[in-house]
Design an enzyme around this catalytic site. Structure first.
Site, PDB file in Angstrom:
ATOM      1  CG  ASP A  11      -0.261  -0.133   2.556  1.00  0.00           C
ATOM      2  OD1 ASP A  11       0.890  -0.621   2.608  1.00  0.00           O
ATOM      3  OD2 ASP A  11      -0.859   0.277   3.569  1.00  0.00           O
ATOM      4  CG  HIS A 242       6.558  -0.573  10.570  1.00  0.00           C
ATOM      5  ND1 HIS A 242       6.546  -1.011  11.870  1.00  0.00           N
ATOM      6  CD2 HIS A 242       6.231   0.744  10.617  1.00  0.00           C
ATOM      7  CE1 HIS A 242       6.212  -0.011  12.672  1.00  0.00           C
ATOM      8  NE2 HIS A 242       6.021   1.071  11.933  1.00  0.00           N
TER       9      HIS A 242
HETATM   10  C1  BDR Z   1       2.357  -0.838   8.729  1.00  0.00           C
HETATM   11  O1  BDR Z   1       1.286   0.059   8.483  1.00  0.00           O
HETATM   12  C2  BDR Z   1       1.591   0.900   7.403  1.00  0.00           C
HETATM   13  O2  BDR Z   1       1.257   2.206   7.708  1.00  0.00           O
HETATM   14  C3  BDR Z   1       3.060   0.731   7.118  1.00  0.00           C
HETATM   15  O3  BDR Z   1       3.323   0.901   5.743  1.00  0.00           O
HETATM   16  C4  BDR Z   1       3.339  -0.672   7.569  1.00  0.00           C
HETATM   17  O4  BDR Z   1       3.025  -1.598   6.565  1.00  0.00           O
HETATM   18  C5  BDR Z   1       2.946  -0.580  10.091  1.00  0.00           C
HETATM   19  O5  BDR Z   1       1.981  -0.772  11.079  1.00  0.00           O
HETATM   20 CA    CA Z   2       2.701  -0.872   4.253  1.00  0.00          CA
END
Ligand code: BDR
Ligand code: CA
Length: 319
Positions: A11, A242
């Site tokens: 995303d 992340h």
């Molecule tokens: C996840 O949520 C999204 O906002 C970031 O891209 C990552 O995949 C972290 O909680």
């Molecule tokens: Ca993400």
């Protein structure tokens, strides 16, 4: 070793952008296809960001398919502009790619690739799990065909980030996440427990800015707004890695040193626990113990910090 074919579901998204470029730069994997999903930004815009980054990195060959605009049971809430910007890439205007997304949907692409690469395809999912759930509903046999599903998501023994217990990717579509956890494929869950411990500092961002690659310079700009958001978490400008951590576990550059295979259930009720990944981590005091029949490996510890590994690979990428 031949590179492993990967279907990448994202995303895009600031940390998604880092993960994407990391995978573009990784000889261990070959990007067979990319699907997008609404999360940080809507799925159509995520596809555009992905195409723009691929073009900037000279990877106009990787097909990109738009996936689910809405989660399984409700409407997309519009994303998180204060974290990822109104365009998903920190308000940075990337040079627009000439290419447009494929005609097939992301779920169709995943089903097709699973059949084209039986027993070999890895799925790396770093957004809400809607496309994976749709693909499983369309063709449950993909659970036997896919090699492994590496997911950035959830919070095992730490708080959530979108609610007290819900991590964003899971919280944004808990119904889909439960379908994915239930399916009989091998999942590697990379939760906030480890992703928040792997970070980029301002010095890393400046190193990208000083690179002579337009792609790395763009990443440095894209990270700017994200660094501001993370002052609330770390008390200084820096960020969590992340999505890149899931990508680096998928390539094998980072090894999960504590990652028991345990039952995981997603709370998809409407109560305060909605979006929680309930990981059954009982009886693990004396070291990781796999639970018979479980097929979700929950990563709780890794062998080395990702930051330097990621920076080296990004800076070494010549496109
Ligand atoms: C996840 O949520 C999204 O906002 C970031 O891209 C990552 O995949 C972290 O909680
Ligand atoms: Ca993400």
């Amino acid at each position: 070793m031949a590179p492993r074919p990967v279907y990448f579901d994202c995303d895009t998204g600031v940390d998604d952008a880092l993960a994407l470029v990391y995978l573009m730069a990784s000889p261990e994997v070959s990007l067979a296809g990319i699907g997008t999903v609404s999360g940080n930004i809507d799925a159509r815009r995520a596809a555009r960001n992905t195409l723009d980054l691929l073009a900037l990195g000279g990877r106009g060959d990787v097909p990109v398919a738009v996936g689910a605009m809405d989660p399984l049971t409700h409407s997309f809430d519009g994303g998180v502009p204060h974290i990822h910007g109104h365009n998903g890439v920190g308000e940075v205007e990337l040079p627009p790619a000439e290419r447009t997304p494929e005609a097939e949907s992301a779920a169709d692409m995943l089903v097709r690739l699973a059949h084209e690469h039986p027993g070999e395809l890895d799925v790396i999912a770093i957004g809400p799990l809607t496309n994976l759930a749709v693909a499983l509903k369309q063709d449950p046999s993909i659970a036997d065909l896919v090699h492994e599903v590496i997911i950035m998501g959830g919070a095992a023994l730490v708080p959530g980030n979108l609610s007290a217990v819900g991590e964003a990717n899971i919280y944004n579509d808990p119904e889909a996440a439960q379908v994915v956890m239930e399916a009989p494929w091998q999942v590697v869950l990379v939760p906030l427990d480890v992703t928040l411990e792997n970070t980029f500092e301002e010095s890393d961002r400046l190193a990208l800015a000083a690179s002579d690659s337009a792609l790395n310079q763009a990443l440095a700009d894209i990270l700017d707004l994200y660094f501001d958001f993370y002052v609330g978490e770390y008390d200084r400008r820096m960020c969590a890695l992340h999505d890149p951590l899931a990508a680096a576990i998928a390539t094998g550059q980072i090894t999960a040193t504590r990652a028991p295979n345990v039952p995981v259930v997603v709370d998809d009720t409407q109560g305060p626990g909605r979006g929680q990944t309930i990981c059954d981590l009982r009886y693990q005091r004396n070291g990781p113990k796999d639970v018979e029949g479980a097929h979700v490996r929950v990563v709780l510890e890794t062998d080395q910090p990702l930051g330097p590994v990621l920076l080296e690979r990004l800076l070494g990428y010549t496109g």
